[in-house]
Motif scaffolding. Sequence first.
Motif, mmCIF file in Angstrom:
data_model
loop_
_atom_site.group_PDB
_atom_site.id
_atom_site.type_symbol
_atom_site.label_atom_id
_atom_site.label_comp_id
_atom_site.label_asym_id
_atom_site.label_seq_id
_atom_site.Cartn_x
_atom_site.Cartn_y
_atom_site.Cartn_z
ATOM 1 N N SER A 46 13.523 -11.792 -21.981
ATOM 2 C CA SER A 46 13.081 -13.084 -21.569
ATOM 3 C C SER A 46 13.692 -13.349 -20.022
ATOM 4 C CB SER A 46 13.704 -14.053 -22.469
ATOM 5 O OG SER A 46 13.397 -13.584 -23.824
ATOM 6 N N LEU A 47 14.203 -12.344 -19.563
ATOM 7 C CA LEU A 47 14.792 -12.693 -18.278
ATOM 8 C C LEU A 47 13.854 -13.068 -17.142
ATOM 9 C CD1 LEU A 47 17.213 -13.062 -16.377
ATOM 10 C CD2 LEU A 47 17.153 -10.501 -15.667
ATOM 11 N N GLU A 48 12.680 -12.759 -17.382
ATOM 12 C CA GLU A 48 11.669 -13.111 -16.217
ATOM 13 C C GLU A 48 11.197 -14.379 -16.432
ATOM 14 O OE1 GLU A 48 11.673 -11.420 -13.249
ATOM 15 O OE2 GLU A 48 10.598 -12.866 -12.733
ATOM 16 N N GLU A 49 11.017 -14.579 -17.570
ATOM 17 C CA GLU A 49 10.320 -15.791 -18.038
ATOM 18 C C GLU A 49 11.398 -17.178 -17.892
ATOM 19 O OE1 GLU A 49 8.472 -18.189 -21.915
ATOM 20 O OE2 GLU A 49 9.545 -16.298 -22.191
ATOM 21 N N ILE A 50 12.775 -16.803 -18.001
ATOM 22 C CA ILE A 50 13.721 -17.805 -17.697
ATOM 23 C C ILE A 50 13.911 -18.159 -16.271
ATOM 24 C CG2 ILE A 50 16.429 -17.961 -17.780
ATOM 25 C CD1 ILE A 50 16.144 -16.676 -20.418
ATOM 26 N N ARG A 51 13.719 -16.960 -15.351
ATOM 27 C CA ARG A 51 13.891 -17.187 -13.953
ATOM 28 C C ARG A 51 12.673 -17.872 -13.389
ATOM 29 N NH1 ARG A 51 15.862 -12.049 -10.750
ATOM 30 N NH2 ARG A 51 15.376 -13.368 -9.206
ATOM 31 N N GLN A 52 11.422 -17.735 -13.898
ATOM 32 C CA GLN A 52 10.479 -18.789 -13.593
ATOM 33 C C GLN A 52 10.671 -20.410 -13.846
ATOM 34 O OE1 GLN A 52 7.817 -17.644 -12.165
ATOM 35 N NE2 GLN A 52 8.607 -15.524 -12.321
ATOM 36 N N ILE A 53 11.516 -20.472 -14.890
ATOM 37 C CA ILE A 53 11.859 -21.974 -15.346
ATOM 38 C C ILE A 53 12.822 -22.574 -14.252
ATOM 39 C CG2 ILE A 53 12.507 -23.359 -17.153
ATOM 40 C CD1 ILE A 53 11.123 -21.317 -19.022
ATOM 41 N N LEU A 54 13.654 -21.654 -13.979
ATOM 42 C CA LEU A 54 15.054 -22.231 -13.321
ATOM 43 C C LEU A 54 14.712 -22.454 -11.838
ATOM 44 C CD1 LEU A 54 17.737 -19.782 -14.561
ATOM 45 C CD2 LEU A 54 17.357 -22.078 -15.306
ATOM 46 N N PRO A 55 14.934 -23.852 -11.532
ATOM 47 C CA PRO A 55 14.628 -24.181 -9.974
ATOM 48 C C PRO A 55 15.318 -23.538 -9.068
ATOM 49 C CG PRO A 55 15.548 -26.096 -11.226
ATOM 50 C CD PRO A 55 15.758 -24.864 -12.157
ATOM 51 N N GLY A 56 14.610 -23.571 -8.044
ATOM 52 C CA GLY A 56 15.355 -23.165 -6.451
ATOM 53 C C GLY A 56 16.497 -22.393 -6.449
ATOM 54 N N MET A 57 17.724 -23.240 -6.263
ATOM 55 C CA MET A 57 18.861 -22.585 -6.171
ATOM 56 C C MET A 57 18.887 -20.866 -5.640
ATOM 57 S SD MET A 57 20.540 -25.253 -6.925
ATOM 58 C CE MET A 57 22.050 -24.644 -6.855
ATOM 59 N N LYS A 58 19.850 -20.398 -5.916
ATOM 60 C CA LYS A 58 19.972 -18.877 -5.518
ATOM 61 C C LYS A 58 19.622 -18.258 -7.048
ATOM 62 C CE LYS A 58 22.273 -19.417 -1.327
ATOM 63 N NZ LYS A 58 23.741 -20.121 -1.299
ATOM 64 N N SER A 59 19.621 -17.010 -7.124
ATOM 65 C CA SER A 59 19.107 -16.312 -8.186
ATOM 66 C C SER A 59 20.212 -16.424 -9.015
ATOM 67 C CB SER A 59 18.674 -14.810 -8.166
ATOM 68 O OG SER A 59 19.860 -13.979 -7.397
ATOM 69 N N PRO A 60 20.025 -16.603 -10.551
ATOM 70 C CA PRO A 60 21.022 -16.883 -11.523
ATOM 71 C C PRO A 60 22.105 -15.526 -11.478
ATOM 72 C CG PRO A 60 18.937 -16.450 -12.602
ATOM 73 C CD PRO A 60 18.617 -16.433 -11.109
ATOM 74 N N THR A 61 23.104 -15.823 -12.095
ATOM 75 C CA THR A 61 24.034 -14.770 -12.443
ATOM 76 C C THR A 61 23.427 -14.215 -13.870
ATOM 77 O OG1 THR A 61 25.894 -15.915 -11.396
ATOM 78 C CG2 THR A 61 26.464 -14.223 -12.912
#
Length: 304
Positions: free
Chosen positions: A242-257
């Motif tokens: 699900s990582l790619e889908e989650i990354r699409q949802i998370l706004p801006g900032m830097k990439s998640p850990t």
Amino acid sequence: MAEGVALRKGMEMEPDTGRLKISLQRKGRLAESSLRVLISAGVELEPAEGRLFARSRSFPLDVLFLRDDDIPEYVQDGITDLGIVGLNVLKEKGARVAQLDLLGFGGCELSLAVPKHDSYRSIYDLEGKRIATSYPNVLQAFLKEKKIKAKVIEISGSVEITPSLDVADAICDLVSTGSTLRIHELEPVEVVLKSEAVLVANPNSMKEPWKRELIDRLRTRVQSHLQARKTKYVMMNAPAGSLEEIRQILPGMKSPTVVPLAQDGMIAVHTAVPEEFFWDVIEKLQGTGATDILVVPVEKMVLS
Ligand code: PRT
Ligand code: ZN
């Protein structure tokens, strides 16, 4: 008034010794939050109960406690380098100071209000009317810009009772919850100024290198706290797929850990989310298979 001059009997400002000075409201709506801004920036003050002056040991800063109306002039005249005051007071006094940062508290609106049952249609209905206010300069400038001629009556307090005494036809006063207006059967019809507390500086202090360096340090600390208040730290577990889908949802900032979990095929995702997107993001994440979503407040956020 020159620096180093006694302000009141028994209270002497020290001459410059590599320390900044800031003026804060002594008592009133801005007093506590202004002190909290300093505390959040790591400025610990020696107890100042009943006193007009306090020193910090943890940052080279001295605090002068004043009536809010005096703060713009004290900063303009360089008696203190910095000040925290409402935009409403700053604009009314017309002081020549540098406006640095909005501080996110003391929010209110300076508004025109008329008796509830008046058949008010537009601002032009105020032509030729009497308007009571404690903010004559801001109001005059507003009326001039709108090309309205009205009689401005300066009143120092309890402006809201003037229409019922037939002293004025309308008022221009600060509104936060609106309950004072409601109690007096008045309704707000026009916002003249949106206000909140602001950090201001003496322009010469901004040009003096050692002062500028201290001011910049203090501002960085204050901003990191303000930014943190607007941010939540979100942690969740999710299937690796699900990582790619989650990354699409998370706004801006830097990439998640992203951290692999002991359970095969599962990951933990950590990221900071601005408060404005917060619920939107959480609701969408729930549809991705993300579980155990944890949300924690952020204490400080130092942006580079
Ligand atoms: O003694 P000193 O001169 O320092 O204080 P002060 O009595 O002049 O000011 P104070 O402490 O009342 O307010 C300080 C600052 O707080 C103002 O200059 C504004 O920047 C900010 N602020 C925020 C407000 C309000 N909200 C506010 N609601 N200042 C005043 N009010 C008053 C308003 O004048 C009206 O009488 O509250 C009443 C309306 O409130 P609501 O909630 O009924 O709408
Ligand atoms: Zn005041």
